[in-house]
Design an enzyme around this catalytic site. Structure first.
Site, PDB file in Angstrom:
ATOM      1  N   LYS A  73      46.571  41.378  26.045  1.00 57.32           N
ATOM      2  CA  LYS A  73      45.405  41.066  26.881  1.00 57.32           C
ATOM      3  C   LYS A  73      44.401  40.330  26.015  1.00 57.32           C
ATOM      4  O   LYS A  73      44.407  40.484  24.783  1.00 57.32           O
ATOM      5  CB  LYS A  73      44.777  42.365  27.404  1.00 57.32           C
ATOM      6  N   TYR A 179      35.466  42.442  46.461  1.00 60.06           N
ATOM      7  CA  TYR A 179      36.087  41.427  47.310  1.00 60.06           C
ATOM      8  C   TYR A 179      36.270  40.143  46.494  1.00 60.06           C
ATOM      9  O   TYR A 179      35.588  39.148  46.674  1.00 60.06           O
ATOM     10  CB  TYR A 179      35.213  41.179  48.550  1.00 60.06           C
ATOM     11  N   ASN A 181      39.634  38.052  44.093  1.00 59.74           N
ATOM     12  CA  ASN A 181      40.994  37.566  44.320  1.00 59.74           C
ATOM     13  C   ASN A 181      41.902  38.680  44.841  1.00 59.74           C
ATOM     14  O   ASN A 181      42.632  38.499  45.812  1.00 59.74           O
ATOM     15  CB  ASN A 181      41.537  36.980  43.015  1.00 59.74           C
ATOM     16  N   VAL A 182      41.845  39.844  44.222  1.00 61.19           N
ATOM     17  CA  VAL A 182      42.723  40.946  44.646  1.00 61.19           C
ATOM     18  C   VAL A 182      42.240  41.527  45.974  1.00 61.19           C
ATOM     19  O   VAL A 182      43.005  41.648  46.941  1.00 61.19           O
ATOM     20  CB  VAL A 182      42.772  42.045  43.552  1.00 61.19           C
ATOM     21  N   GLY A 183      40.962  41.867  46.021  1.00 60.24           N
ATOM     22  CA  GLY A 183      40.397  42.527  47.205  1.00 60.24           C
ATOM     23  C   GLY A 183      40.542  41.719  48.481  1.00 60.24           C
ATOM     24  O   GLY A 183      40.864  42.260  49.544  1.00 60.24           O
TER      25      GLY A 183
HETATM   26  P1  NAD Z   1      37.657  38.431  40.688  1.00 59.47           P
HETATM   27  O1  NAD Z   1      36.722  37.963  39.645  1.00 59.47           O
HETATM   28  O2  NAD Z   1      38.347  37.445  41.554  1.00 59.47           O
HETATM   29  O3  NAD Z   1      36.905  39.431  41.685  1.00 59.47           O
HETATM   30  C1  NAD Z   1      36.205  40.533  41.266  1.00 59.47           C
HETATM   31  C2  NAD Z   1      35.337  40.968  42.431  1.00 59.47           C
HETATM   32  O4  NAD Z   1      34.658  42.160  42.073  1.00 59.47           O
HETATM   33  C3  NAD Z   1      34.255  39.946  42.814  1.00 59.47           C
HETATM   34  O5  NAD Z   1      34.127  39.876  44.214  1.00 59.47           O
HETATM   35  C4  NAD Z   1      32.993  40.560  42.244  1.00 59.47           C
HETATM   36  O6  NAD Z   1      31.832  40.169  42.968  1.00 59.47           O
HETATM   37  C5  NAD Z   1      33.294  42.029  42.415  1.00 59.47           C
HETATM   38  N1  NAD Z   1      32.503  42.914  41.583  1.00 59.47           N
HETATM   39  C6  NAD Z   1      32.047  42.730  40.324  1.00 59.47           C
HETATM   40  N2  NAD Z   1      31.316  43.787  39.939  1.00 59.47           N
HETATM   41  C7  NAD Z   1      31.341  44.660  40.969  1.00 59.47           C
HETATM   42  C8  NAD Z   1      30.769  45.935  41.179  1.00 59.47           C
HETATM   43  N3  NAD Z   1      30.044  46.525  40.259  1.00 59.47           N
HETATM   44  N4  NAD Z   1      31.022  46.550  42.356  1.00 59.47           N
HETATM   45  C9  NAD Z   1      31.761  45.968  43.321  1.00 59.47           C
HETATM   46  N5  NAD Z   1      32.312  44.757  43.182  1.00 59.47           N
HETATM   47  C10 NAD Z   1      32.089  44.120  42.018  1.00 59.47           C
HETATM   48  O7  NAD Z   1      38.685  39.398  39.950  1.00 59.47           O
HETATM   49  P2  NAD Z   1      40.142  39.804  40.424  1.00 59.47           P
HETATM   50  O8  NAD Z   1      41.089  38.823  39.874  1.00 59.47           O
HETATM   51  O9  NAD Z   1      40.135  40.091  41.877  1.00 59.47           O
HETATM   52  O10 NAD Z   1      40.350  41.149  39.578  1.00 59.47           O
HETATM   53  C11 NAD Z   1      39.826  42.391  40.036  1.00 59.47           C
HETATM   54  C12 NAD Z   1      40.495  43.506  39.276  1.00 59.47           C
HETATM   55  O11 NAD Z   1      41.893  43.447  39.492  1.00 59.47           O
HETATM   56  C13 NAD Z   1      40.326  43.496  37.753  1.00 59.47           C
HETATM   57  O12 NAD Z   1      40.312  44.823  37.278  1.00 59.47           O
HETATM   58  C14 NAD Z   1      41.562  42.806  37.274  1.00 59.47           C
HETATM   59  O13 NAD Z   1      41.886  43.171  35.956  1.00 59.47           O
HETATM   60  C15 NAD Z   1      42.562  43.372  38.255  1.00 59.47           C
HETATM   61  N6  NAD Z   1      43.770  42.560  38.390  1.00 59.47           N
HETATM   62  C16 NAD Z   1      43.722  41.284  38.853  1.00 59.47           C
HETATM   63  C17 NAD Z   1      44.892  40.554  38.985  1.00 59.47           C
HETATM   64  C18 NAD Z   1      44.902  39.173  39.562  1.00 59.47           C
HETATM   65  O14 NAD Z   1      45.980  38.629  39.772  1.00 59.47           O
HETATM   66  N7  NAD Z   1      43.767  38.575  39.874  1.00 59.47           N
HETATM   67  C19 NAD Z   1      46.104  41.140  38.617  1.00 59.47           C
HETATM   68  C20 NAD Z   1      46.138  42.455  38.184  1.00 59.47           C
HETATM   69  C21 NAD Z   1      44.949  43.155  38.070  1.00 59.47           C
END
Ligand code: NAD
Length: 367
Positions: A73, A179, A181-183
């Site tokens: 990582k 909300y 990428n994942v959400g």
């Molecule tokens: P992202 O940056 O696209 O989205 C993160 C979201 O979380 C944003 O909407 C942001 O506004 C919100 N956020 C930030 N702080 C917050 C808080 N205190 N309370 C509520 N919401 C908050 O990130 P992502 O890619 O969706 O990743 C989210 C999580 O999933 C991370 O832990 C990441 O490690 C994990 N993850 C992502 C992937 C991937 O493919 N994108 C894969 C595996 C794991």
């Protein structure tokens, strides 16, 4: 925290670009199964320990997913919101150049928080090797995470867990923390399957709509106004309150260490699916299990992204990616829940055991 044990980490690389003030960290945990694979997160608070914990999670995640990758990582320390687009490119580029010789032989990068397909293009161009990262734009032969592979995988992990609990997805009330990428894709796929999204949050706040949130409208609001808090006729709540809502399912998809010990008694969901990485501790998962809450651990549920990376790495198509993610996540989640029941341990412990068995089988440096 003592970072070193029988599995790793094999390398901890810290880099600094004095001209930009860019500091970055790379932890390569274990490469028994292949080059270390894990995303780069760009946040002000990322540090060595957080990167190590995430790298270890990747060792188990890649092994659990059955991929020929080790665990790693990386983190760039800074607030991307305070940088212009050009400055951000310079930081990502500098980080990439400082990792020359390490990528892609020992580390294959990918996106994580605040890193998307454009950043992966910048990363690959900076060191000159397209194999140095995945999640690149389609124009570069990539399968960007924006296609929703992780959310797709979290969705299938949820379906398996619901089957295990003998619950139907139709009418199921759920909340999503984060909300992004994942959400976003979890909201899309679950609502399309008939579940009801009642609460959602992002960095600006959280909202509740007991009658259900329209996922298409939510997507539009987020895109046009920048936050879920602008969703019409919703009740605003404190971000922290999101995890206490009266729902059947809670999906975590944002920050680490979200659920603390004191939160456990207040959680009403009977199923927690960890879309985000390290949203809680093993101790809290044990406490949740004692209260009858099933937790599908992060590295099992959110492996869709890295499975997609693998499909990109081997030159597979978008269609193949969605099929492979569905297939692997479904089989792996079933395997973990069965082993958890058989061994009478929480799913995380069962999953780590399976992953450790796979790593140890190939590891020549492990004790
Ligand atoms: P992202 O940056 O696209 O989205 C993160 C979201 O979380 C944003 O909407 C942001 O506004 C919100 N956020 C930030 N702080 C917050 C808080 N205190 N309370 C509520 N919401 C908050 O990130 P992502 O890619 O969706 O990743 C989210 C999580 O999933 C991370 O832990 C990441 O490690 C994990 N993850 C992502 C992937 C991937 O493919 N994108 C894969 C595996 C794991």
């Amino acid at each position: 925290m003592n970072l070193f044990d029988e599995y790793g980490p094999e390398r901890i690389v810290e880099v600094y670009h004095p001209g930009l003030g860019m500091r970055g960290i790379l932890v390569i945990d274990n490469t028994a199964l292949g080059p270390g694979k894990g995303g780069i997160r760009f946040t002000p608070s990322v540090d060595r320990e957080e990167v190590f914990r995430l790298a270890r999670t990747m060792t188990w995640k890649n092994a659990m997913a059955g991929l020929p990758f080790g665990g790693a990582k990386a983190g760039i320390i800074g607030d991307p919101k305070k940088l212009s687009a050009k400055e951000k490119d310079e930081w990502v580029s500098a980080f990439s150049k400082l990792l020359k010789g390490i990528v892609p032989q020992y580390y294959v990068a990918g996106p994580d928080i605040s890193m998307a397909e454009h950043d992966m293009e910048v990363f690959a161009r900076a060191n000159g090797d397209p194999q140095s990262c995945t999640g690149k734009p389609k124009s570069m032969g990539g399968l960007p995470h924006e296609l929703g592979s992780t959310g797709w995988g979290v969705y299938h992990a949820t379906l398996v867990a619901l089957k295990h609990l003998k619950k139907d997805v139709k009418g199921l009330a759920f909340a999503v923390e984060g909300y992004g990428n994942v959400g976003e894709f979890v909201c899309k796929f679950l609502t399309e399957a008939g579940a009801k999204l009642v609460a959602v949050s992002d960095s600006k706040g959280a909202i509740v709509v007991p009658s259900g949130i329209d996922a298409n409208l939510l997507f539009k609001v987020k895109k046009e106004k920048g936050s879920v808090v602008d969703y019409p006729n919703a009740r605003a709540i404190q971000s922290k309150e999101l995890i206490y809502q009266q729902v059947d399912l809670l999906v975590t998809a944002a920050i680490p260490d979200l659920i603390k010990k004191e939160d456990v008694p207040k959680i009403k969901a009977k199923l927690v699916v960890e879309g985000s990485n390290i949203p809680t501790s093993q101790e809290c998962e044990e406490l949740l299990a004692n209260r009858g809450v099933l937790v599908v651990p992060d590295f099992v549920a959110n492996a869709g992204g890295v499975i997609s990376s693998y499909v990109e790495y081997i030159g597979g198509s978008e269609k193949e990616m969605f099929e492979i993610v569905k297939d692997k996540i479904t089989k792996n989640t079933e395997l973990v829940l069965q082993r958890s029941e058989k061994d009478r341990v929480i799913p995380r412990v069962a999953a780590v055991k399976i992953a450790q068995e796979r790593v140890r089988e190939k590891c020549t440096t492990c004790k």
